[in-house]
Design a protein around this motif. Structure first.
Motif, PDB file in Angstrom:
ATOM      1  N   VAL A 212      45.396  42.454  33.845  1.00  0.00           N
ATOM      2  CA  VAL A 212      44.941  42.630  35.005  1.00  0.00           C
ATOM      3  C   VAL A 212      43.506  43.100  34.663  1.00  0.00           C
ATOM      4  O   VAL A 212      43.541  44.243  34.216  1.00  0.00           O
ATOM      5  N   SER A 213      42.632  43.209  35.887  1.00  0.00           N
ATOM      6  CA  SER A 213      41.269  44.114  35.641  1.00  0.00           C
ATOM      7  C   SER A 213      40.695  44.326  37.061  1.00  0.00           C
ATOM      8  O   SER A 213      41.970  43.660  38.157  1.00  0.00           O
ATOM      9  N   VAL A 214      40.707  45.440  37.410  1.00  0.00           N
ATOM     10  CA  VAL A 214      40.034  46.339  38.260  1.00  0.00           C
ATOM     11  C   VAL A 214      38.649  46.247  38.753  1.00  0.00           C
ATOM     12  O   VAL A 214      38.358  47.464  38.189  1.00  0.00           O
ATOM     13  N   GLY A 215      37.905  45.415  39.919  1.00  0.00           N
ATOM     14  CA  GLY A 215      36.713  46.515  39.391  1.00  0.00           C
ATOM     15  C   GLY A 215      35.959  45.444  38.088  1.00  0.00           C
ATOM     16  O   GLY A 215      34.989  46.360  37.885  1.00  0.00           O
ATOM     17  N   GLY A 216      36.290  44.740  37.591  1.00  0.00           N
ATOM     18  CA  GLY A 216      35.708  44.088  36.384  1.00  0.00           C
ATOM     19  C   GLY A 216      36.222  45.103  35.175  1.00  0.00           C
ATOM     20  O   GLY A 216      36.181  44.730  33.799  1.00  0.00           O
TER      21      GLY A 216
ATOM     22  N   ILE B 163      40.812  43.348  42.513  1.00  0.00           N
ATOM     23  CA  ILE B 163      41.532  42.795  41.030  1.00  0.00           C
ATOM     24  C   ILE B 163      42.069  41.456  40.653  1.00  0.00           C
ATOM     25  O   ILE B 163      42.382  41.205  42.200  1.00  0.00           O
ATOM     26  N   VAL B 164      41.956  41.376  39.524  1.00  0.00           N
ATOM     27  CA  VAL B 164      42.300  39.896  39.476  1.00  0.00           C
ATOM     28  C   VAL B 164      43.177  39.932  38.581  1.00  0.00           C
ATOM     29  O   VAL B 164      43.503  40.878  37.041  1.00  0.00           O
ATOM     30  N   VAL B 165      43.955  38.737  38.731  1.00  0.00           N
ATOM     31  CA  VAL B 165      45.508  38.614  37.652  1.00  0.00           C
ATOM     32  C   VAL B 165      45.150  37.279  36.992  1.00  0.00           C
ATOM     33  O   VAL B 165      44.853  36.180  37.576  1.00  0.00           O
ATOM     34  N   THR B 166      45.299  37.315  35.424  1.00  0.00           N
ATOM     35  CA  THR B 166      44.721  36.169  35.045  1.00  0.00           C
ATOM     36  C   THR B 166      46.288  36.084  34.569  1.00  0.00           C
ATOM     37  O   THR B 166      46.966  37.109  33.414  1.00  0.00           O
ATOM     38  N   ALA B 167      47.327  35.387  34.538  1.00  0.00           N
ATOM     39  CA  ALA B 167      48.200  34.626  34.041  1.00  0.00           C
ATOM     40  C   ALA B 167      48.445  32.953  33.211  1.00  0.00           C
ATOM     41  O   ALA B 167      47.772  32.457  33.786  1.00  0.00           O
TER      42      ALA B 167
ATOM     43  N   THR C 126      42.708  39.063  44.003  1.00  0.00           N
ATOM     44  CA  THR C 126      43.743  39.880  45.502  1.00  0.00           C
ATOM     45  C   THR C 126      42.503  38.936  46.744  1.00  0.00           C
ATOM     46  O   THR C 126      41.402  38.631  47.022  1.00  0.00           O
ATOM     47  N   SER C 127      43.227  39.083  48.134  1.00  0.00           N
ATOM     48  CA  SER C 127      42.221  38.340  48.802  1.00  0.00           C
ATOM     49  C   SER C 127      41.763  39.788  49.458  1.00  0.00           C
ATOM     50  O   SER C 127      40.874  39.862  50.888  1.00  0.00           O
TER      51      SER C 127
END
Length: 425
Positions: free
Chosen positions: A67-71, A97-101, A108-109
């Motif tokens: 998970v990343s927030v603002g890169g 917010i980016v989730v890589t699973a 996120t939208s």
């Protein structure tokens, strides 16, 4: 793989063996379903704020999750198939917010806003405790007086507590209408002052007795000690080994604690509280106290848990019981549910190292130092504070914290005799 030998005859009677392989069918691997994101909360906050991400198909194996927030990669505090709790990383900028699973990336939208703080001098006045009303006026007690500082920092005397017989004020809050409440340990009462400075006993019978009840039919044993107020106008105060709740109508009940001192988490009637000074309440009605050099959380139903702290004196940052507090006292909670605590280590001739700190605990129990400055000799301890952005700003023996309606933090720097304002933006 299996092989079958086939033998045949030829004219010269030589034997020829042919190997025919049998291939075992391979069952195709079905890739895991892609994660979906439906919501994040809160939508903005300071670094170390805990963010809850709700969706589907999240892996619980953290090796398959990023998970990343603002890169910037975030710390993952917990993970279920439908919910992730992560910490906003330091250095993160406002962004997605980016989730890589399982190697699949989902965004996120909406945008998460990373806030920051800048400290300035709000009032050049000595306050020991502080409360802020809905108009940005601050109230603080010191030297037998209750002071008022307007939203632009102009200070005047609001009420003479000594003349009124209130000589041990240990808590000050204000409601949205401009009424001010003080907790006085001399009379064991909570006093209400109107915006015009007219004082009445709001709760307490004037003696050191325990009694739930309304107004002057109620009693406080060793308190009231510290005050917090929620959005509905309910007050909360420490009273020895109990935490008491006072409604806007003056009805006093026991929220947690049995009167027997101890440090036991649990449900109402079984949880034990040792004794505390700092107290704060969040937007959901959860109450926080400093107790046993830890931060403890009390739900609106009275269930007590330890949010962070080992119970042993230290100034260690970290997760839950890996963190430590030395002398926690004043507390305040921001809109994102982060708990801020004034925590000091004042040196002696034998051990001169001095640290002044505002600690921050997120809802996952992770502790960082919001403001922290250390001096290795007593001679180096200043009588001032340094203003500026958080990271360079300092505090000086903080003994009072409060947030205003806009989310700005006020700090009573008793070692410097000034009230600082940290503008959160």
């Amino acid at each position: 793989m299996l092989s079958i030998a086939i033998t045949s005859c030829t004219k010269n009677t030589d034997t020829v063996t042919a190997v025919v392989p049998i291939v075992t069918p391979v069952t195709p691997v079905t890739p895991p379903p892609a994660p979906t994101l439906t919501s994040i909360a809160p939508a903005k906050g300071l670094p170390n704020t805990a963010v809850t991400i709700v969706g589907t198909n999240f892996p619980t194996d953290l090796t398959q999750l990023l998970v990343s927030v603002g890169g910037i990669n975030a710390t993952i505090f917990s993970a279920t198939a439908t919910q992730l709790v992560v910490g906003v990383p330091f250095g993160a900028k406002t962004g997605t917010i980016v989730v890589t699973a399982y190697g699949t990336t989902t965004l996120t939208s909406s945008t998460f806003t990373v806030t920051s703080g800048t400290q300035s001098t709000f009032a050049s006045s000595y306050f020991e405790h502080i409360g802020v009303d809905g108009n940005g006026n601050a109230y603080g007690d010191a030297n037998g007086l209750l002071y008022k500082a307007t939203s632009v920092g102009v200070v005047s005397t609001f009420f003479n507590t000594t003349t009124a017989g209130y000589k041990a004020v240990w808590g000050t809050v204000a409601d949205a209408a401009g009424n001010v409440y003080i907790a006085d340990r001399t009379t064991h009462n909570i006093i209400k002052l109107t915006s015009a400075g007219v004082a009445t006993v709001f709760a307490g019978n004037g003696t050191a007795t325990f009694a739930d009840g309304t107004g002057t039919a109620a009693g406080f044993v060793t308190g009231p000690f510290g005050l917090a107020i929620d959005a509905s106008g309910n007050l909360y105060t420490n009273d020895g080994a109990r935490v008491r709740k006072i409604t806007s109508g003056g009805v006093v009940t026991t929220l947690a604690g049995t009167g027997t001192a101890g440090y036991v988490d649990g449900a109402p009637g079984t949880a034990l509280i040792g004794g505390s000074e700092g107290i704060a309440v969040d937007a959901s009605g959860n109450v926080y106290i400093d107790d046993n050099k830890s931060v403890r959380k009390i739900t609106p139903a009275g269930t007590v848990t330890t949010l962070a702290g080992s119970g042993t004196a230290s100034l260690l940052d970290g997760q839950g019981k890996a963190a430590g507090f030395n002398a926690p006292q004043a507390m305040a909670v921001d809109a994102a549910g982060n708990v801020f605590i004034a925590d000091n280590l004042y040196g002696t001739t034998a051990l001169p190292t001095t640290t002044f700190a505002i600690r921050m605990v997120n809802q996952a129990g992770y502790v960082t130092s919001f403001i922290r400055n250390t001096y290795t000799t007593l001679a180096a301890v200043p009588l001032t504070v340094t203003n500026g952005v958080i990271g360079t700003a300092t505090t000086n023996f903080p003994d009072g914290l409060a947030f205003d309606a806009a989310g700005n933090l006020y700090i009573c720097n008793t070692g410097a005799g000034v009230v600082s304002k940290v503008t959160i933006q």
